[in-house]
Enzyme design. Structure first.
Site, mmCIF file in Angstrom:
data_model
loop_
_atom_site.group_PDB
_atom_site.id
_atom_site.type_symbol
_atom_site.label_atom_id
_atom_site.label_comp_id
_atom_site.label_asym_id
_atom_site.label_seq_id
_atom_site.Cartn_x
_atom_site.Cartn_y
_atom_site.Cartn_z
ATOM 1 N N HIS A 160 30.305 -15.894 -21.111
ATOM 2 C CA HIS A 160 31.133 -16.110 -19.916
ATOM 3 C C HIS A 160 30.591 -15.309 -18.720
ATOM 4 C CE1 HIS A 160 35.467 -17.189 -18.501
ATOM 5 N NE2 HIS A 160 34.627 -17.178 -17.486
ATOM 6 N N ARG A 172 36.257 -23.744 -18.993
ATOM 7 C CA ARG A 172 37.107 -22.983 -19.902
ATOM 8 C C ARG A 172 36.886 -23.536 -21.306
ATOM 9 N NH1 ARG A 172 37.390 -19.761 -16.592
ATOM 10 N NH2 ARG A 172 39.185 -18.809 -15.569
ATOM 11 N N GLU A 177 37.662 -16.431 -26.619
ATOM 12 C CA GLU A 177 36.719 -15.377 -26.198
ATOM 13 C C GLU A 177 37.306 -14.000 -26.481
ATOM 14 O OE1 GLU A 177 35.857 -16.181 -22.101
ATOM 15 O OE2 GLU A 177 35.156 -18.189 -22.546
HETATM 16 C C1 8YV Z 1 36.116 -14.875 -14.371
HETATM 17 C C2 8YV Z 1 36.000 -17.183 -14.099
HETATM 18 O O1 8YV Z 1 37.077 -14.715 -13.423
HETATM 19 O O2 8YV Z 1 36.402 -17.468 -11.785
HETATM 20 C C3 8YV Z 1 36.704 -17.774 -12.935
HETATM 21 O O3 8YV Z 1 37.599 -18.606 -13.173
HETATM 22 O O4 8YV Z 1 36.085 -17.637 -15.172
HETATM 23 C C4 8YV Z 1 35.202 -15.967 -13.944
HETATM 24 O O5 8YV Z 1 34.670 -15.767 -12.712
HETATM 25 C C5 8YV Z 1 35.420 -13.639 -14.612
HETATM 26 O O6 8YV Z 1 35.096 -13.691 -15.943
HETATM 27 C C6 8YV Z 1 36.255 -12.419 -14.335
HETATM 28 O O7 8YV Z 1 36.681 -11.854 -15.495
#
Ligand code: 8YV
Length: 328
Positions: free
Chosen positions: A280, A233, A262
């Site tokens: 991402h 993150r 983001e």
């Molecule tokens: C997001 C992610 O979920 O699993 C996670 O924590 O950061 C990614 O897989 C993905 O960007 C869905 O929007």
């Protein structure tokens, strides 16, 4: 199952998830109808949220949904959901663990190699016509002789470490506590790990507990040959401190798939030649997004069928018990 169960689909959920949910529930997509309009008309009836985390599920939103029973997150990280508010209301929160571990492992290795060997920069070099003009792409740094530190030895961290095993490099890690099932050297402090290695891979969950833990001091400890890879993150890295460290040579390079705000990426990062910036996309393959989506749907369906959630997040299990069922 009854058509009258109403689900709020938040933040441009994958179309396939919305379509699968719509087979059994009444789905309202904020991306289509607008959140305020949905809340005004159906807020009193919404019983579930399916979210991909781009729109935060705040305490204020949970407050406006008196019949809410479940928040199903599309992703393993659920830092966009106010867990305390969910727990206070006995709302179940689920995520998509494990189904994305291998994808994240592959991806992180790719970003690591791309960053150190400057692969995207070399691609841009060809496209700019420099090779055709007879110029040579400058020599890059190497993985040879590096020592790798993994910050966060959870399920994804372990998959990354296993893949790195083939690189014949020393691997160490820091996490809240030593992991009994791995033999890598454990550092009880992040600073100790950063001092000991020159390549840091960040796989920590987001949220208040990890905000800005990669700060100026950690980057200084990593040192002038240091490479930072963040696939977790953006919030775990102090972004201004990282920019300064890259600008003044405190560290060598960074590979970033995640950012603090983001989809905004600081202009200073765009100017730097020794960073690899990705939008991402760690889990962004047809294969993995499909199985993540299926797990979101299975959680919602199972909950409303009275069979409990499939993958509740650990805090929910700890607070509400492990035998959660929809009240009859
Ligand atoms: C997001 C992610 O979920 O699993 C996670 O924590 O950061 C990614 O897989 C993905 O960007 C869905 O929007």
């Amino acid at each position: 199952m009854t058509q009258t169960i109403k689900i709020l689909s938040l933040g441009e959920m994958a179309a396939r998830v919305d379509a699968a949910l719509a087979e059994q529930f009444q789905v309202y997509r904020d991306a289509e109808l607008g959140l305020e309009a949905i809340l005004a008309e159906h807020g009193g009836e919404i019983a579930g949220i399916a979210t991909r985390g781009r729109v935060p599920t705040t305490a204020a939103l949970i407050d406006r949904l008196p019949k809410l029973e479940i928040i199903a997150n599309f992703g393993v990280g659920y830092d966009s959901i106010d867990l305390a508010a969910a727990i206070a209301r006995r709302v179940v929160v689920t995520n998509t663990p494990d189904v994305l571990n291998d994808e994240m492992g592959d991806f992180t290795i790719g970003l690591l190699v791309a960053t150190i060997r400057r692969l995207p920069q070399a691609d841009r070099f060809i496209r700019a016509g420099y090779w055709a003009e007879g110029k040579a792409f400058p020599l890059s740094a190497t993985l040879r002789g590096r020592s790798i530190g993994i910050v966060g030895m959870g399920r994804i961290g372990k998959v990354i470490a296993r893949r790195l095993g083939g690189f014949d490099l020393p691997i160490a890690y820091h996490s809240r506590r030593p992991q009994p099932d791995v033999a890598y050297h454990y550092y009880p402090t992040l600073h100790g790990l950063a001092e000991a290695v020159d390549t840091l891979i960040v796989v920590l969950p987001g949220g208040a507990a990890t905000r800005n833990v990669i700060d100026a001091g950690i980057l200084k400890a990593l040192g002038p040959n240091g490479v930072l890879i963040n696939v977790a993150r953006g919030s775990v890295v102090d972004e201004p401190a990282l920019i300064r460290a890259l600008e003044d040579g405190t560290i060598l390079a960074a590979g970033l798939d995640v950012f603090a705000r983001e989809p905004k990426v600081p202009a200073e990062l765009l100017e730097l030649g020794h960073v690899v910036l990705l939008p991402h996309i760690g889990t962004a393959t047809h294969h993995t997004r499909d199985i993540m989506g299926q797990l979101v749907v299975r959680n919602v369906v199972s909950w409303f069928a009275g069979d409990g959630p499939i993958t509740p997040v650990p805090e929910i299990t700890a607070a509400l018990g492990c035998n959660l069922r929809r009240p009859a």
